[in-house]
Scaffold this motif. Structure first.
Motif, PDB file in Angstrom:
ATOM      1  N   ALA A  40      53.650  52.554 -17.737  1.00 52.60           N
ATOM      2  CA  ALA A  40      52.822  53.791 -17.771  1.00 52.60           C
ATOM      3  C   ALA A  40      51.515  53.517 -17.153  1.00 52.60           C
ATOM      4  CB  ALA A  40      53.067  54.492 -19.108  1.00 52.60           C
ATOM      5  N   THR A  41      50.966  52.507 -18.171  1.00 48.34           N
ATOM      6  CA  THR A  41      49.431  52.211 -17.643  1.00 48.34           C
ATOM      7  C   THR A  41      49.249  51.863 -16.110  1.00 48.34           C
ATOM      8  OG1 THR A  41      49.366  51.542 -19.853  1.00 48.34           O
ATOM      9  CG2 THR A  41      47.667  50.569 -18.537  1.00 48.34           C
ATOM     10  N   VAL A  42      50.136  51.065 -15.651  1.00 52.85           N
ATOM     11  CA  VAL A  42      49.975  50.568 -14.277  1.00 52.85           C
ATOM     12  C   VAL A  42      49.846  52.018 -13.435  1.00 52.85           C
ATOM     13  CG1 VAL A  42      50.962  49.315 -12.188  1.00 52.85           C
ATOM     14  CG2 VAL A  42      50.991  48.377 -14.728  1.00 52.85           C
ATOM     15  N   GLY A  43      50.720  52.843 -13.651  1.00 55.27           N
ATOM     16  CA  GLY A  43      50.849  54.028 -12.864  1.00 55.27           C
ATOM     17  C   GLY A  43      51.388  53.914 -11.255  1.00 55.27           C
ATOM     18  N   LEU A  44      52.131  53.054 -11.108  1.00 53.25           N
ATOM     19  CA  LEU A  44      52.558  52.852  -9.712  1.00 53.25           C
ATOM     20  C   LEU A  44      53.622  54.040  -9.088  1.00 53.25           C
ATOM     21  CD1 LEU A  44      53.376  48.926  -9.730  1.00 53.25           C
ATOM     22  CD2 LEU A  44      51.382  50.202  -8.648  1.00 53.25           C
TER      23      LEU A  44
END
Length: 111
Positions: A40-44
């Motif tokens: 979720a943090t990476v948001g790819l």
């Protein structure tokens, strides 16, 4: 085959599932939560301006049981085309069905 299914809430509020095959089936709650948060943090993953995996919601293992009915893949692979010539297999099946020893005429008593 077992899969790990991870449910997320997207940035627009829609729910999405991210599935992975060939996974470690012994993952604990903390490990899965940490990895889902990292995804979720990476948001790819974005589609139509929506971040698909924005907030982790749930995770589970899912198992699919496959019960084959027939499989002509080998015949298609050998021939290199779909609709491969299966006339010999069809002829063999027809021969079995048309065996004179098993036709209805042979089982009907003659007067």
């Amino acid at each position: 085959m077992k899969k790990l299914q991870m449910r997320y809430k997207g940035s627009t509020g829609k729910k999405h599932t991210l599935s992975m095959s060939d996974i470690n089936e012994q993952l604990d709650d903390q490990t899965v939560r940490e990895q889902m948060t990292a995804i979720a943090t990476v948001g790819l993953f974005e589609k139509d301006k929506e971040l698909l995996y924005a907030q982790p919601l749930a995770a589970n293992y899912s198992e699919t049981i496959i019960t084959p009915i027939f499989n002509d893949e080998e015949l298609v692979d050998e021939a290199g085309v779909a609709g491969a010539d299966t006339s010999q297999a069809a002829a063999d099946a027809t021969t079995d069905l048309e065996d004179p020893a098993t036709t209805p005429e042979d089982t009907v008593p003659q007067n």
